[in-house]
Design an enzyme around this catalytic site. Structure first.
Site, mmCIF file in Angstrom:
data_model
loop_
_atom_site.group_PDB
_atom_site.id
_atom_site.type_symbol
_atom_site.label_atom_id
_atom_site.label_comp_id
_atom_site.label_asym_id
_atom_site.label_seq_id
_atom_site.Cartn_x
_atom_site.Cartn_y
_atom_site.Cartn_z
ATOM 1 N N THR A 159 0.866 -1.181 0.000
ATOM 2 C CA THR A 159 0.000 0.000 0.000
ATOM 3 C C THR A 159 0.901 1.228 0.000
ATOM 4 O O THR A 159 2.024 1.172 0.498
ATOM 5 C CB THR A 159 -0.897 0.049 1.250
ATOM 6 O OG1 THR A 159 -0.049 0.093 2.385
ATOM 7 C CG2 THR A 159 -1.790 -1.165 1.333
ATOM 8 N N GLU B 96 -5.795 -4.012 0.060
ATOM 9 C CA GLU B 96 -6.002 -5.070 1.063
ATOM 10 C C GLU B 96 -7.174 -5.986 0.718
ATOM 11 O O GLU B 96 -7.383 -6.997 1.362
ATOM 12 C CB GLU B 96 -6.263 -4.441 2.442
ATOM 13 C CG GLU B 96 -5.021 -3.871 3.112
ATOM 14 C CD GLU B 96 -4.773 -2.418 2.764
ATOM 15 O OE1 GLU B 96 -5.242 -1.969 1.692
ATOM 16 O OE2 GLU B 96 -4.102 -1.724 3.554
ATOM 17 N N LYS C 236 -14.145 16.626 12.264
ATOM 18 C CA LYS C 236 -14.899 16.459 13.510
ATOM 19 C C LYS C 236 -15.235 17.839 14.062
ATOM 20 O O LYS C 236 -14.400 18.487 14.679
ATOM 21 C CB LYS C 236 -14.104 15.608 14.492
ATOM 22 C CG LYS C 236 -13.952 14.203 13.932
ATOM 23 C CD LYS C 236 -13.335 13.204 14.865
ATOM 24 C CE LYS C 236 -13.433 11.819 14.229
ATOM 25 N NZ LYS C 236 -12.459 10.859 14.668
ATOM 26 N N TRP D 234 -19.606 14.534 12.707
ATOM 27 C CA TRP D 234 -18.699 14.308 11.599
ATOM 28 C C TRP D 234 -19.187 15.004 10.322
ATOM 29 O O TRP D 234 -20.369 14.904 9.980
ATOM 30 C CB TRP D 234 -18.578 12.800 11.325
ATOM 31 C CG TRP D 234 -17.803 12.067 12.370
ATOM 32 C CD1 TRP D 234 -17.352 12.566 13.563
ATOM 33 C CD2 TRP D 234 -17.388 10.701 12.318
ATOM 34 N NE1 TRP D 234 -16.690 11.579 14.263
ATOM 35 C CE2 TRP D 234 -16.692 10.432 13.521
ATOM 36 C CE3 TRP D 234 -17.518 9.677 11.387
ATOM 37 C CZ2 TRP D 234 -16.133 9.180 13.811
ATOM 38 C CZ3 TRP D 234 -16.970 8.435 11.681
ATOM 39 C CH2 TRP D 234 -16.282 8.191 12.875
HETATM 40 P P1 ADP Z 1 -3.747 3.401 -1.361
HETATM 41 O O1 ADP Z 1 -2.534 2.582 -1.216
HETATM 42 O O2 ADP Z 1 -3.571 4.751 -1.971
HETATM 43 O O3 ADP Z 1 -4.636 3.444 -0.131
HETATM 44 P P2 ADP Z 1 -5.751 1.796 -2.517
HETATM 45 O O4 ADP Z 1 -6.104 1.627 -3.920
HETATM 46 O O5 ADP Z 1 -5.603 0.570 -1.715
HETATM 47 O O6 ADP Z 1 -4.491 2.619 -2.525
HETATM 48 O O7 ADP Z 1 -6.770 2.797 -1.839
HETATM 49 C C1 ADP Z 1 -7.912 2.371 -1.203
HETATM 50 C C2 ADP Z 1 -8.688 3.549 -0.697
HETATM 51 O O8 ADP Z 1 -9.104 4.382 -1.767
HETATM 52 C C3 ADP Z 1 -9.981 3.152 -0.028
HETATM 53 O O9 ADP Z 1 -9.773 2.756 1.287
HETATM 54 C C4 ADP Z 1 -10.796 4.430 -0.145
HETATM 55 O O10 ADP Z 1 -10.458 5.356 0.841
HETATM 56 C C5 ADP Z 1 -10.358 4.990 -1.468
HETATM 57 N N1 ADP Z 1 -11.343 4.658 -2.505
HETATM 58 C C6 ADP Z 1 -11.300 3.645 -3.390
HETATM 59 N N2 ADP Z 1 -12.363 3.674 -4.200
HETATM 60 C C7 ADP Z 1 -13.125 4.723 -3.825
HETATM 61 C C8 ADP Z 1 -14.367 5.282 -4.269
HETATM 62 N N3 ADP Z 1 -15.049 4.789 -5.294
HETATM 63 N N4 ADP Z 1 -14.837 6.365 -3.614
HETATM 64 C C9 ADP Z 1 -14.174 6.904 -2.579
HETATM 65 N N5 ADP Z 1 -13.006 6.432 -2.124
HETATM 66 C C10 ADP Z 1 -12.485 5.353 -2.728
#
Ligand code: ADP
Length: 553
Positions: free
Chosen positions: A196, A340, A448, A453
């Protein structure tokens, strides 16, 4: 009643075959049943390259054979830094086919992060596209575990390089005959890894298994998820190094779907050209990519009559973008997931109760991130891990469970699951009674204010609806009375000017009054992470000492 024998007390086992779910079986199926189906690539060298699943499998076997000759064994890590190309795809199957672990490295990360990741994974071989050779040359001295670099090209295009034992991919696989059989091992064997991006702290390694990849492909093939068929053509703009290209490297071959791979060119004109000339029916990518495509199509008055489905995820899809595709008659599937989760979590096909909606109410549903396919379970909880209702308005921490969800990080001794085996995604969401998810924030980004929120994403989506706004980011800024209040940071479209009042006026009445940003700041460019997300950490540093006009009161 007679006593049951010990044997009867033991659960009775099924009598079906033990057929481990191994990744190579997907390319075997593609070659056997859909062998002629094409895989078309815009090559890094330039020209369009055409091959098919039969060839991909044959060459993947050569990769496996040659890796074995190089001493790569079960469990060894082989890294790739590559664009979406046929060579990259076949090397994935080759690496996994001998039980080695295919480690996709995101070349857009900072060089130091790349070095950290390769060292942490202890990669023995790195396969790399021509584009990233200079990047690795600058890092090579810091990469002691790497024994050899294989450049994804042929002899004619091989650059002068001092990379250790560098060889062109074509020459390297040219030394074996492909008369080789995949290794057979337990389906829970590690197949691939992906770190990640680590916007906070060090990157974390997610280690997929053969079983999780196969189950994830079946999940992606669900008709309400990616759901491509053998008659479809899929163009994954989302890179192989970004969370497995959302599983398309497995799902497309397992369905016999024709693949069109964009190589290094992801700009609007290049993506449009491939979508159009290859008559692509399904495509998948992040919002930034679709923004570039739509702008290019709009400026040149172009259409895409063959395109049926656009999957969009990675960050929230703006309403204006949903409308633009919907107006073109293209089905938008807003998806949410994460590295993940292999990465699919939810996909936004329309369930029957929503199917006949039109106009704004339809966009309301499509702006949600969709519902989970079978094999993803979700819940939302409060900070004390108490379940919250699925009423479409209550937000809470989003937690997930399933066979393609991580249970731990590579070499990190840290518990990541709760007592019921749920993984905290770090996202904040609502879920409606039909299971549709709406991501309202990252738990670290939510604002917050006075104990309540405020969703930064909702504010951003609203602000980008303003015709002059190119991109918007909202961060929480310290406030003496409310703890935190939202600051809206705006990047205007090129050549545009706007005032703070103009933007706020546009937002007024469309959100609760207490959600209104306390101020607007204009910047030349909103910073992004390597996966194309807004880099709020940078913005927080930039506006660290910023005093809200409302704070003085
Ligand atoms: P990174 O390593 O940048 O976190 P990921 O691709 O694993 O890369 O990122 C996952 C995160 O991206 C999610 O936990 C969420 O916060 C955000 N995310 C993914 N798809 C969406 C979506 N359609 N709308 C809003 N947030 C999203």
């Amino acid at each position: 009643m007679g006593r049951r024998t010990l044997k009867e007390k033991q659960s009775m086992r099924g009598l079906m075959q033990d057929w481990p779910l191994l990744c190579n079986r997907m390319i075997d199926h593609a070659a056997a049943i859909h062998g002629e189906r094409e895989v078309v690539t815009r090559s890094v060298e330039g020209p369009i390259h055409r091959t098919n699943y039969r060839e991909i499998r044959a060459r993947a076997l050569k990769v496996a054979q040659r890796l074995e000759r190089d001493g790569i064994k079960l469990g060894d890590r082989v890294a790739t830094l590559g664009w979406n190309t046929w060579r990259h795809l076949e090397s994935w199957y080759g690496i996994m086919g001998i039980g080695a672990i295919c480690h996709t490295v995101n070349p857009r990360l900072f060089p130091d992060q790349i070095a950290w990741i390769i060292n942490h994974a202890e990669d023995r071989i790195v396969m790399v596209d021509l584009t990233f050779v200079p990047l690795l040359e600058a890092l090579a001295a810091k990469l002691p575990t790497v024994e050899r670099y294989i450049i994804y090209t042929d002899k004619a295009h091989m650059p002068e390089t001092k990379l250790k034992n560098a060889v062109s991919y074509e020459e390297w696989i040219g030394t074996v005959d492909g008369d080789f059989a995949w290794k057979i091992f337990d389906e829970n064997t590690a197949a691939a890894m992906c770190y990640t991006s680590g916007t906070t702290g060090d990157p974390k390694g997610v280690l997929y298994s053969h079983r999780s990849n196969v189950l994830h492909a079946l999940m992606a093939n669900n008709g309400d998820a990616l759901g491509t068929k053998s008659k479809d053509t899929m163009l994954p703009v989302v890179p192989l190094f970004h969370a497995n290209s959302w599983g398309i490297a497995f799902s497309a071959p397992s369905m016999g779907t024709k693949l069109v791979l964009p190589g290094p060119k992801l700009d609007g004109a290049s993506v449009y050209e491939l979508l159009s000339t290859e008559k692509v029916t399904n495509t998948a990518g992040v919002p930034t990519v679709w923004l570039m495509l739509l702008q290019y199509m709009d400026a040149n008055k172009l259409t895409l009559p063959d395109l049926k489905v656009v999957v969009c995820g990675g960050s929230a899809m703006p309403r204006s973008m949903i409308k633009a595709f919907d107006d073109m008659g293209v089905e938008v599937r807003h998806a949410w997931g994460m590295t993940e989760m292999s990465p699919l979590g939810t996909v936004g096909a329309l369930q029957p109760q929503y199917a006949n909606l039109k106009g704004e109410p339809k966009v309301d549903v499509m702006a949600m991130q969709g519902f989970p396919p079978f094999m993803v379970e979700m819940k939302i909880t409060d900070d004390a891990n108490k379940d919250l209702p699925w009423d479409g308005t209550t937000f809470g921490r989003l937690k997930v469970r399933g066979p393609a969800v991580t249970g731990a990080y590579y070499r990190l001794n840290e518990k990541v699951l709760d007592d019921n085996g749920f993984f905290d995604t770090g996202d904040v969401a609502t879920i409606d009674k039909y299971g549709y998810l709406r991501i309202t924030d990252r738990s670290k980004d939510v604002i917050k204010s006075g104990g309540e929120w405020i969703s930064s994403i909702d504010l951003e989506n609203l602000a980008v609806g303003h015709p002059k706004v190119a991109e918007a980011a909202v961060i929480g800024v310290a406030h003496p009375k409310w703890d935190e209040r939202p600051l809206l940071i705006v990047q205007l479209k090129q050549g545009q000017t706007a005032t703070r009042e103009e933007i706020l006026k546009f937002m007024e009445g469309r959100i609760a009054k207490w959600w209104m940003p306390d101020d607007v700041q204009f910047v030349d460019e909103i910073p992004h992470t390597a996966t194309g997300k807004i880099k709020k950490t940078d913005l927080r540093v930039k506006f660290k000492d910023y005093a809200l006009p409302t704070a003085a009161a």
